[in-house]
Enzyme design. Sequence first.
Site, mmCIF file in Angstrom:
data_model
loop_
_atom_site.group_PDB
_atom_site.id
_atom_site.type_symbol
_atom_site.label_atom_id
_atom_site.label_comp_id
_atom_site.label_asym_id
_atom_site.label_seq_id
_atom_site.Cartn_x
_atom_site.Cartn_y
_atom_site.Cartn_z
ATOM 1 N N GLY A 46 2.408 -52.296 -12.416
ATOM 2 C CA GLY A 46 2.162 -53.499 -11.640
ATOM 3 C C GLY A 46 2.256 -54.734 -12.517
ATOM 4 O O GLY A 46 2.020 -54.675 -13.727
ATOM 5 N N GLN A 51 0.956 -63.283 -15.046
ATOM 6 C CA GLN A 51 1.208 -62.553 -16.280
ATOM 7 C C GLN A 51 2.533 -62.943 -16.925
ATOM 8 O O GLN A 51 2.741 -62.667 -18.108
ATOM 9 C CB GLN A 51 1.202 -61.041 -16.032
ATOM 10 N N CYS A 88 -3.538 -52.669 -19.096
ATOM 11 C CA CYS A 88 -2.906 -53.885 -18.602
ATOM 12 C C CYS A 88 -1.830 -54.336 -19.575
ATOM 13 O O CYS A 88 -2.061 -54.354 -20.793
ATOM 14 C CB CYS A 88 -3.966 -54.972 -18.427
ATOM 15 N N LEU A 89 -0.691 -54.721 -19.038
ATOM 16 C CA LEU A 89 0.397 -55.224 -19.877
ATOM 17 C C LEU A 89 -0.017 -56.487 -20.634
ATOM 18 O O LEU A 89 0.536 -56.780 -21.694
ATOM 19 C CB LEU A 89 1.639 -55.500 -19.030
ATOM 20 N N HIS A 131 -6.118 -54.340 -9.055
ATOM 21 C CA HIS A 131 -5.963 -54.858 -10.419
ATOM 22 C C HIS A 131 -5.057 -56.087 -10.419
ATOM 23 O O HIS A 131 -5.388 -57.120 -11.003
ATOM 24 C CB HIS A 131 -5.382 -53.749 -11.306
ATOM 25 N N GLU A 132 -3.912 -55.980 -9.745
ATOM 26 C CA GLU A 132 -2.970 -57.105 -9.709
ATOM 27 C C GLU A 132 -3.522 -58.264 -8.881
ATOM 28 O O GLU A 132 -3.324 -59.427 -9.231
ATOM 29 C CB GLU A 132 -1.599 -56.659 -9.185
ATOM 30 N N HIS A 135 -5.596 -60.436 -10.930
ATOM 31 C CA HIS A 135 -4.822 -61.381 -11.749
ATOM 32 C C HIS A 135 -4.587 -62.694 -10.990
ATOM 33 O O HIS A 135 -4.601 -63.768 -11.587
ATOM 34 C CB HIS A 135 -3.469 -60.792 -12.152
#
Length: 156
Positions: A46, A51, A88-89, A131-132, A135
């Site tokens: 995701g 991000q 997480c990226l 999660h996204e 963000h």
Amino acid sequence: MSLLNIKTIGDPILKKKAAVVEKIDSSTRRLLDDMAETLYNAEGVGLAAPQVGVSQRIIVIDVGDGLIELINPEIVRTEGNMLGFEGCLSIPGMSGEVERFANVSVKFLNRRGKQQRITAKGDLLSRCIQHEFDHLEGILFVDKAKSITKQEDNDD
């Protein structure tokens, strides 16, 4: 399409609430394409627009069942709880145990501006959506984690 730079923890855009997308046009669709390419290149599941440095309410997800694009997502129903590990990226080398809703229903616009709705039940998709979505609200998983683990490098 082009790869975008993934912002990492400490970048102020990751703590800012993202703006609603007012108009879906060719630049929005280009961003969706670039985000998808960036997601696949990073081997993530995701990615939210903040991000990649864009403060807009846009998410791309692929948990193995094909790409899902969400513009202006709204979580409209939640049910139950589940505890699980997330990474997480934007926070490389870290994972954490986070409590999430087990089931979520989300309404959103697709790349053509058509209203859609999906329901995810107790699986990776449910966790990834939440999660996204966080963000977009300026929340990182480390803000919610019950525990955080640093991943060790095993390059010996």
